[in-house]
Scaffold this motif. Structure first.
Motif: not given
Length: 375
Positions: A103-110
Motif C-alpha cells: 500500500l502507498f498512502l499519502n500523509s492523510k491516509g488516502e
C-alpha cells in the motif's frame, strides 16, 4: 588523524546507505506524521505470518541495497501484520485480502497506489514504487481517468489487473466498459483474469460472468464455461462448510451438491472433502484410505490434480504400496503435461521408495525443465 576520521565517516555513511528497506519501528499514525514532515508517501508491506511469498520478499528483495536506496529516499516504510493489532483495521479499511499487498498512502491516509504479489525482478518491484509517485500512473489517478470516461482497452485492462483482487465492485464496472471497448469480445487472457478472481458465487464478478456467457463461449467452449461455473459453485459449497463445520453432514453436503452435480459427482466430491479434512487434522490413515479409493481410476483426472495428490502422498504417507500408487499418478501427470513440478514430484517419490536410479533420472529431468522455465 583528521583524514582518518573523515574517511571513517564516509565509509560509515556509505554502509548506512547500502542497506535494504528501513522499516519504522512505530505504528501507522506515527509513520504518517513522519511522512507529512518529510513530504513523502507511506509504504506499507501488508503481510501475514503464514504467507510464503511475503517471506520470500522479506528475505530476497527488501534487504537489497538498490531497493533500500530507492525506498528509503522516497518513502516512510512500515511492516504491518494484517491479522494482528492495528493490521486488522488496516486490512478492513483498505480492503486487503491478498498477500503480500503493498500500500502507498499519502500523509492523510488516502491510498494513492498499491501493488500485489511476490517479485523476483527487482526493477519491476521498484517500478511499482515509481508508479505510486507518478501522477500519471498511480491508482488514484487511473481511477479518476476512468470516472472521466477513458475507454482505451489497454488502459482498462491494466486497471482491471490493479483492482480486481481488492475492489471487485469497481472492477466489474471496468470490465463492463472493457467488454464494450473490445467490441463485445473477450480473449482467453481476459477470461482467465475474470474467472481466476471469482472465489464464490457471492463475488460481484460472478453475475458479470453469468451475464457475459454468450460472449465468453465465443472464445471457449460451452463445456469449458460450464466446468468453470461448476467449480465456482463447488468452491462456494466447500468454503461454506469449512467456515461452518457444525452444519456439515453427509446428507447436507449431498443435498447442496446435487443442486449442480449428478449423484456420482456429488458423492465423489464428498469423499474428496472428507479426505482433505482428514489430512488437515493429520489423520493420515483415513486420508490415505479415502484417496486410494478416489484414485483407483485416474485417467480422467487433470495433470495438476494428479500431481497435487501424488505430492501429498510423498509428504504424508509412508506405506510403500501406497507410494507406488502415487508414482503411477505422477507418471500419468507427466504423460499428460510434463513440467518441473510433476517431474520433481516423481523424483521425490522414487527417492522415498528407495529407487535411486529413477530418482536421479527424474531429478535431472526436473532440473532441466526448471532451467528452461517450464514450470
Amino acid at each position: 588523524m583528521k583524514k582518518l576520521i573523515i574517511l571513517s565517516l564516509i565509509i560509515f555513511g556509505a554502509c548506512m546507505h547500502a542497506q535494504g528497506i528501513k522499516f519504522e519501528e512505530s505504528n501507522l499514525s506515527t509513520a504518517m506524521a513522519k511522512a507529512e514532515k518529510e513530504n513523502k508517501l507511506v509504504f506499507i508491506d501488508a503481510y501475514t505470518s503464514w504467507c510464503g511469498p511475503c517471506k520470500l520478499m522479506a528475505k530476497n528483495i527488501f534487504p537489497l541495497p538498490v531497493v533500500g536506496n530507492y525506498f528509503n529516499d522516497h518513502f516512510i516504510s512500515v511492516k504491518i501484520d494484517m491479522e494482528k493489532g492495528e493490521g486488522i483495521e488496516v486490512a478492513k479499511k483498505y480492503k486487503v485480502s491478498s498477500y503480500p499487498t503493498y500500500l502507498f498512502l499519502n500523509s492523510k491516509g488516502e491510498e494513492v497506489h498499491r501493488g500485489l504479489g511476490s517479485y523476483s525482478n527487482v526493477d519491476e518491484f521498484i517500478q511499482v514504487a515509481k508508479d505510486a509517485q507518478d501522477p500519471n500512473r498511480n491508482l488514484s489517478v487511473l481511477k479518476r481517468k476512468f470516472e472521466e470516461g477513458e475507454k482505451d482497452p489497454a488502459f482498462l485492462k491494466n486497471l482491471i489487473n490493479l483492482t480486481v483482487r481488492f475492489d471487485a465492485d469497481f472492477a466489474v464496472k471496468v470490465f463492463e466498459r472493457y467488454s464494450l471497448s473490445s467490441k463485445g469480445q473477450m480473449d482467453k487472457e481476459d477470461i482467465m483474469l475474470l474467472t481466476s478472481n471469482i472465489r464464490s458465487t457471492a463475488s460481484p464478478l460472478y453475475p458479470f460472468f453469468k451475464e457475459k456467457k454468450s460472449i465468453i463461449i465465443k472464445t471457449i467452449s460451452e463445456e469449458e464455461y460450464n466446468t468453470i461455473d461448476r467449480n465456482i459453485k463447488l468452491s462456494t459449497l466447500l468454503n461454506n462448510f469449512k467456515q461452518h463445520p457444525d452444519k456439515f453432514s453427509d446428507t447436507n453436503f449431498l443435498a447442496e451438491a446435487r443442486k449442480f452435480l449428478n449423484k456420482e459427482e456429488a458423492e465423489r466430491e464428498l469423499s474428496k472433502y472428507k479426505a482433505s479434512q482428514a489430512l488437515s487434522k493429520k489423520d493420515i490413515a483415513t486420508y490415505e484410505k479415502l484417496t486410494l479409493e478416489l484414485y483407483k481410476e485416474y485417467s480422467t483426472a487433470s495433470p495438476e490434480e494428479l500431481n497435487s495428490v501424488a505430492w501429498a502422498f510423498f509428504e504424508n504417507v509412508n506405506t510403500k504400496s501406497s507410494l507406488e500408487k502415487a508414482i503411477m499418478w505422477a507418471q500419468e501427470s507427466v504423460k499428460k503435461n510434463k513440467s518441473y513440478y510433476n517431474t520433481d514430484t516423481l523424483a521425490n517419490l522414487y527417492k522415498k521408495v528407495g529407487d535411486n536410479v529413477q530418482a536421479k533420472k527424474w531429478e535431472e529431468e526436473a532440473n532441466a525443465l526448471k532451467v528452461s522455465g517450464n514450470y
